[in-house]
Design an enzyme around this catalytic site. Structure first.
Site, PDB file in Angstrom:
ATOM      1  N   GLU A 191       0.845  -1.189   0.000  1.00 41.16           N
ATOM      2  CA  GLU A 191       0.000   0.000   0.000  1.00 41.16           C
ATOM      3  C   GLU A 191       0.877   1.234   0.000  1.00 41.16           C
ATOM      4  O   GLU A 191       2.005   1.197   0.483  1.00 41.16           O
ATOM      5  CB  GLU A 191      -0.894   0.014   1.259  1.00 41.16           C
ATOM      6  CG  GLU A 191      -1.951  -1.067   1.220  1.00 41.16           C
ATOM      7  CD  GLU A 191      -2.808  -1.100   2.482  1.00 41.16           C
ATOM      8  OE1 GLU A 191      -2.576  -0.299   3.401  1.00 41.16           O
ATOM      9  OE2 GLU A 191      -3.710  -1.957   2.519  1.00 41.16           O
ATOM     10  N   GLU A 227      -5.027   6.919   7.116  1.00 38.17           N
ATOM     11  CA  GLU A 227      -4.051   7.993   7.249  1.00 38.17           C
ATOM     12  C   GLU A 227      -4.661   9.249   6.636  1.00 38.17           C
ATOM     13  O   GLU A 227      -5.194   9.211   5.529  1.00 38.17           O
ATOM     14  CB  GLU A 227      -2.755   7.607   6.517  1.00 38.17           C
ATOM     15  CG  GLU A 227      -1.605   8.560   6.745  1.00 38.17           C
ATOM     16  CD  GLU A 227      -0.776   8.229   8.000  1.00 38.17           C
ATOM     17  OE1 GLU A 227      -1.196   7.377   8.818  1.00 38.17           O
ATOM     18  OE2 GLU A 227       0.290   8.851   8.148  1.00 38.17           O
ATOM     19  N   ARG A 242      -2.133   9.326  11.454  1.00 36.67           N
ATOM     20  CA  ARG A 242      -2.963   8.134  11.552  1.00 36.67           C
ATOM     21  C   ARG A 242      -4.251   8.491  12.287  1.00 36.67           C
ATOM     22  O   ARG A 242      -4.217   9.197  13.290  1.00 36.67           O
ATOM     23  CB  ARG A 242      -2.212   7.056  12.320  1.00 36.67           C
ATOM     24  CG  ARG A 242      -2.933   5.731  12.345  1.00 36.67           C
ATOM     25  CD  ARG A 242      -2.011   4.672  12.882  1.00 36.67           C
ATOM     26  NE  ARG A 242      -2.588   3.358  12.844  1.00 36.67           N
ATOM     27  CZ  ARG A 242      -1.863   2.241  12.866  1.00 36.67           C
ATOM     28  NH1 ARG A 242      -0.547   2.321  12.908  1.00 36.67           N
ATOM     29  NH2 ARG A 242      -2.441   1.068  12.849  1.00 36.67           N
ATOM     30  N   ARG A 290      -2.829   8.337  16.683  1.00 35.34           N
ATOM     31  CA  ARG A 290      -2.040   7.151  16.930  1.00 35.34           C
ATOM     32  C   ARG A 290      -1.758   6.976  18.418  1.00 35.34           C
ATOM     33  O   ARG A 290      -1.677   5.871  18.919  1.00 35.34           O
ATOM     34  CB  ARG A 290      -0.740   7.292  16.147  1.00 35.34           C
ATOM     35  CG  ARG A 290       0.218   6.243  16.484  1.00 35.34           C
ATOM     36  CD  ARG A 290       1.510   6.496  15.749  1.00 35.34           C
ATOM     37  NE  ARG A 290       2.513   5.699  16.366  1.00 35.34           N
ATOM     38  CZ  ARG A 290       3.507   5.150  15.716  1.00 35.34           C
ATOM     39  NH1 ARG A 290       3.617   5.333  14.430  1.00 35.34           N
ATOM     40  NH2 ARG A 290       4.392   4.442  16.350  1.00 35.34           N
ATOM     41  N   PHE A 320      -7.285   2.203   5.518  1.00 32.31           N
ATOM     42  CA  PHE A 320      -6.530   0.974   5.238  1.00 32.31           C
ATOM     43  C   PHE A 320      -6.926  -0.210   6.118  1.00 32.31           C
ATOM     44  O   PHE A 320      -6.398  -1.299   5.944  1.00 32.31           O
ATOM     45  CB  PHE A 320      -5.017   1.218   5.288  1.00 32.31           C
ATOM     46  CG  PHE A 320      -4.498   1.823   6.563  1.00 32.31           C
ATOM     47  CD1 PHE A 320      -4.456   1.089   7.735  1.00 32.31           C
ATOM     48  CD2 PHE A 320      -4.017   3.130   6.576  1.00 32.31           C
ATOM     49  CE1 PHE A 320      -3.968   1.641   8.905  1.00 32.31           C
ATOM     50  CE2 PHE A 320      -3.524   3.702   7.750  1.00 32.31           C
ATOM     51  CZ  PHE A 320      -3.497   2.950   8.916  1.00 32.31           C
ATOM     52  N   LYS A 348       7.258  -1.524   6.867  1.00 29.94           N
ATOM     53  CA  LYS A 348       7.330  -0.246   6.160  1.00 29.94           C
ATOM     54  C   LYS A 348       8.671  -0.124   5.473  1.00 29.94           C
ATOM     55  O   LYS A 348       9.695  -0.549   6.012  1.00 29.94           O
ATOM     56  CB  LYS A 348       7.088   0.914   7.117  1.00 29.94           C
ATOM     57  CG  LYS A 348       8.055   0.950   8.278  1.00 29.94           C
ATOM     58  CD  LYS A 348       7.664   2.021   9.291  1.00 29.94           C
ATOM     59  CE  LYS A 348       8.403   1.799  10.594  1.00 29.94           C
ATOM     60  NZ  LYS A 348       8.060   2.722  11.648  1.00 29.94           N
ATOM     61  N   LYS A 403       2.432   4.332   1.440  1.00 27.28           N
ATOM     62  CA  LYS A 403       2.615   4.780   2.821  1.00 27.28           C
ATOM     63  C   LYS A 403       2.435   6.291   2.806  1.00 27.28           C
ATOM     64  O   LYS A 403       3.317   7.040   2.387  1.00 27.28           O
ATOM     65  CB  LYS A 403       3.988   4.397   3.364  1.00 27.28           C
ATOM     66  CG  LYS A 403       4.122   4.758   4.840  1.00 27.28           C
ATOM     67  CD  LYS A 403       5.410   4.239   5.436  1.00 27.28           C
ATOM     68  CE  LYS A 403       5.395   4.362   6.956  1.00 27.28           C
ATOM     69  NZ  LYS A 403       5.147   5.730   7.432  1.00 27.28           N
TER      70      LYS A 403
HETATM   71  P1  AMP Z   1       4.678   2.768  12.392  1.00 28.14           P
HETATM   72  O1  AMP Z   1       5.885   3.613  12.208  1.00 28.14           O
HETATM   73  O2  AMP Z   1       4.966   1.384  12.797  1.00 28.14           O
HETATM   74  O3  AMP Z   1       3.598   3.414  13.216  1.00 28.14           O
HETATM   75  O4  AMP Z   1       4.003   2.622  10.977  1.00 28.14           O
HETATM   76  C1  AMP Z   1       3.952   3.624  10.128  1.00 28.14           C
HETATM   77  C2  AMP Z   1       2.771   4.553  10.128  1.00 28.14           C
HETATM   78  O5  AMP Z   1       2.507   4.766   8.760  1.00 28.14           O
HETATM   79  C3  AMP Z   1       1.427   4.110  10.648  1.00 28.14           C
HETATM   80  O6  AMP Z   1       1.296   4.319  12.024  1.00 28.14           O
HETATM   81  C4  AMP Z   1       0.472   5.005   9.875  1.00 28.14           C
HETATM   82  O7  AMP Z   1       0.321   6.240  10.535  1.00 28.14           O
HETATM   83  C5  AMP Z   1       1.225   5.314   8.594  1.00 28.14           C
HETATM   84  N1  AMP Z   1       0.659   4.767   7.350  1.00 28.14           N
HETATM   85  C6  AMP Z   1       0.649   5.414   6.165  1.00 28.14           C
HETATM   86  N2  AMP Z   1       0.092   4.662   5.204  1.00 28.14           N
HETATM   87  C7  AMP Z   1      -0.277   3.507   5.776  1.00 28.14           C
HETATM   88  C8  AMP Z   1      -0.901   2.325   5.286  1.00 28.14           C
HETATM   89  N3  AMP Z   1      -1.261   2.188   3.999  1.00 28.14           N
HETATM   90  N4  AMP Z   1      -1.102   1.322   6.181  1.00 28.14           N
HETATM   91  C9  AMP Z   1      -0.736   1.441   7.481  1.00 28.14           C
HETATM   92  N5  AMP Z   1      -0.152   2.544   7.990  1.00 28.14           N
HETATM   93  C10 AMP Z   1       0.089   3.569   7.152  1.00 28.14           C
END
Ligand code: AMP
Length: 597
Positions: free
Chosen positions: A252, A305, A259, A275, A346, A429, A254
């Site tokens: 997907e 997001e 969030r 978040r 998402f 990610k 990013k």
């Molecule tokens: P994390 O750093 O583990 O929190 O993960 C990255 C962050 O990316 C998530 O908390 C979301 O805020 C953001 N994000 C952006 N696009 C997506 C997506 N398609 N699916 C999940 N998270 C996303």
């Protein structure tokens, strides 16, 4: 339980830094507390009154607390102030003055229970409106009156929001397991799960105290109460991503935004959580209005997001833009116009009366698609199922070209349920860092323009820019620039460009993007950007670094300089772009992959 007994526990906690000891002290406390008082005690030991997501804050001003203390002890406020100047801490002062007070430190014989103190603190925290300051002082003076030294100390620290016992969520979860399932190592997991689903330690503690481990089965997702978000691991490259995902995954975009966990009840207004589970409903009235219209099955809990889009060009903007709306309480209407947002969903955790956190990811995505009637404002996250590094790379490039920061790979395998509060390789990610601003500006040649939207309707809102390739004598696109122009500059663009107008794509222009209006290469603009990235869409220096990819400038911004001193052949060349890109890659290698989350 008497408040004095709780406070004696706080004294013991404050005297140790060893986690194991803290855990024991708390476990003993939890066993002694009656089940209908345990939630209050749990919140208080973290310096809270309610779970954090409810946003009820203790934290009165120091002056107010001094007044209340003086009133309670029947001494002049100046005496309290003087003592604080020496002790440096109102809590210490409260304890010492109470010890020397009329009750001689024994309390006035009038003891308070945990329940009474809690109720008073809640009333203090929630008092609002006219006369609320006076009310708070009275309430606080009332509980302080007759408090013993330790009680006075902790009461004061509590209301000031300065309890700081160092009791973290993990320690409380450990202690709850010790208290209610002693010796049962397997008990920790369901306890933590119940917390991850409810975000409410008080609720978990009450359920355990009442019914032991089976009590946890009564804790379910609930609209209005946020679930702790699932988090992603990171990976250094797409080869690694696919390897970890057994060769195939849903990728997907990013998105680079905030969030949002949206709770949409069957009737009544939606709630939005960040978040960190802070409520953000007030900041995004347009989403509150739109969500019940686009989510066709309610109640629902969905995640997505929220990204800012340029009001002029409709392109996605970097995080800095939407962060202007975070925590905003005033000027909401102006901000909605200046920083319009789009929500890309998402995940879905609840739809109708069906919880979906236990479903594997493909089934959740399917359900999300079914309950969403997308609009411009609320859409599905762009997704593609890929089975090779080539496909993944192409999708990554598209994501960058569309203004996103990378990709999120999501496992499609059995077991890919929503793991609340957990970081794991079910989501990975991968992003390019762009915090290093590109050292040099780029002189780009205008080869096309796009009609504006919003405030720019009726004029051009963005321009397609190209660099010059000396070898092929072609102008190859590298960005679509809409930022940095002031109104006057935008207004004069049609005039400046008039003589270059072309009814079709000029022969010496290489572009896979079709603008609303083509121009022969002539006008040169200076732009700056965050970084150069590889792109399947732009044509600049195509294939020089990777087959099938050109360069794109991320977040381009007009510097205000019309390079009238330059003809199109003097614009930045493809060779120069390659050099800029390589120097930037070296930078990345030195800086390493940082991550803001
Ligand atoms: P994390 O750093 O583990 O929190 O993960 C990255 C962050 O990316 C998530 O908390 C979301 O805020 C953001 N994000 C952006 N696009 C997506 C997506 N398609 N699916 C999940 N998270 C996303």
């Amino acid at each position: 339980m008497q408040f004095a007994e709780l406070v004696a526990t706080y004294d013991k906690l404050a005297a140790t830094t060893k986690r194991l000891e803290m855990r024991q002290i708390l476990a003993e406390l939890f066993q002694r507390l009656p089940p209908d008082e345990i939630a209050e005690a749990v919140y208080l030991s973290q310096g809270l009154l309610r779970p954090e997501f409810e946003g009820i804050e203790l934290g009165v001003a120091g002056q107010l607390a001094r007044r209340a203390l003086a009133d309670a002890l029947g001494i002049p406020e100046e005496k309290v102030a003087q003592h604080v100047r020496q002790s440096g801490d109102l809590g210490t002062t409260a304890a010492e003055l109470a010890a020397g007070g009329p009750s001689g430190g024994e309390g006035a014989g009038r003891t308070s229970t945990v329940r009474e103190v809690y109720a008073a603190l809640l009333a203090i925290a929630t008092a609002s409106g006219d006369g609320s300051q006076k009310k708070k002082i009275e309430l606080l003076a009332e509980v302080l009156r007759g408090a013993g030294p330790s009680e006075a100390k902790y009461l004061t620290r509590l209301v000031l929001g300065q309890l700081r016992l160092g009791v973290g969520t993990q320690t409380i979860l450990d202690s709850l397991a010790d208290a209610f399932a002693p010796g049962d190592k397997a008990a920790r997991l369901p306890i933590e799960n119940a917390y991850n689903v409810s975000s409410d330690l008080g609720l978990v503690a009450t359920s355990l105290a009442k019914d032991g481990l089976p009590g946890l089965q009564g804790i379910h997702l609930q609209v209005g109460r946020p679930i702790r978000p699932m988090l992603a691991e990171r990976s250094p490259d797409l080869v690694d991503v696919l390897k970890r995902m057994d060769g195939g995954a849903a990728l997907e975009y990013k998105y680079d935004g905030l969030r949002i966990q949206a709770h949409i009840p069957a009737t009544g207004p939606a709630k939005l959580f960040s978040r960190r589970l802070e409520e953000m409903s007030a900041q995004f009235p347009e989403l509150i209005e739109e969500l019940p219209k686009v989510i066709t099955t309610r109640p629902a809990i969905v995640e997505g997001e929220c990204v800012s889009v340029s009001p002029e060009t409709g392109e996605l903007q970097p995080f800095q833009e939407i962060s202007r709306r975070r925590g905003r309480k005033y000027d909401l209407e102006r901000m909605q116009a200046e920083v319009p947002v789009r929500l890309f969903l998402f995940d879905v955790l609840l739809a109708g009366d069906e919880e979906s956190a236990e479903l594997d990811f493909p089934a959740r995505r399917h359900r999300l698609e079914k309950i969403l009637a997308p609009t411009d404002r609320v859409q599905l996250a762009t997704q593609r199922v890929v089975a090779s590094v080539e496909e993944a790379t192409a999708f990554f490039d598209e994501s960058i070209a569309d203004g996103c920061e990378g990709v999120m790979a999501k496992s499609l395998a059995a077991g890919s349920r929503y793991r609340a509060g957990a970081r794991g390789f079910w989501w990975i990610k991968y992003k390019r860092e762009y915090t290093i601003s590109l050292a040099d500006s780029i002189d780009g040649v205008v080869v096309g323009a796009f009609h504006g939207r919003g405030r720019r309707a009726g004029a051009f809102g963005a321009f397609l820019l190209a660099t010059y390739n000396r070898q092929s004598d072609l102008y190859e696109t590298f960005c679509k620039a809409g930022s940095g122009f002031d109104d006057a500059q935008l207004a004069e663009m049609p005039k400046r460009l008039e003589r270059f107008r072309s009814p079709e794509s000029p022969k010496n222009v290489s572009s896979s993007i079709v603008p609303d209006q083509w121009f022969r290469p002539g006008l040169v603009l200076e732009v700056r950007g965050a970084e150069l990235s590889l792109s399947a869409i732009h044509r600049a220096a195509f294939g020089a670094v990777r087959p099938g990819a050109g360069f794109a400038l991320r977040f381009p911004r007009f510097t205000g300089n019309f390079r009238e001193d330059k003809g199109p052949e003097e614009a930045t060349t493809a060779d120069e772009l390659v050099k800029l890109y390589t120097s930037q890659v070296r930078h990345h290698a030195v800086e390493g992959p940082g991550d803001a989350g």
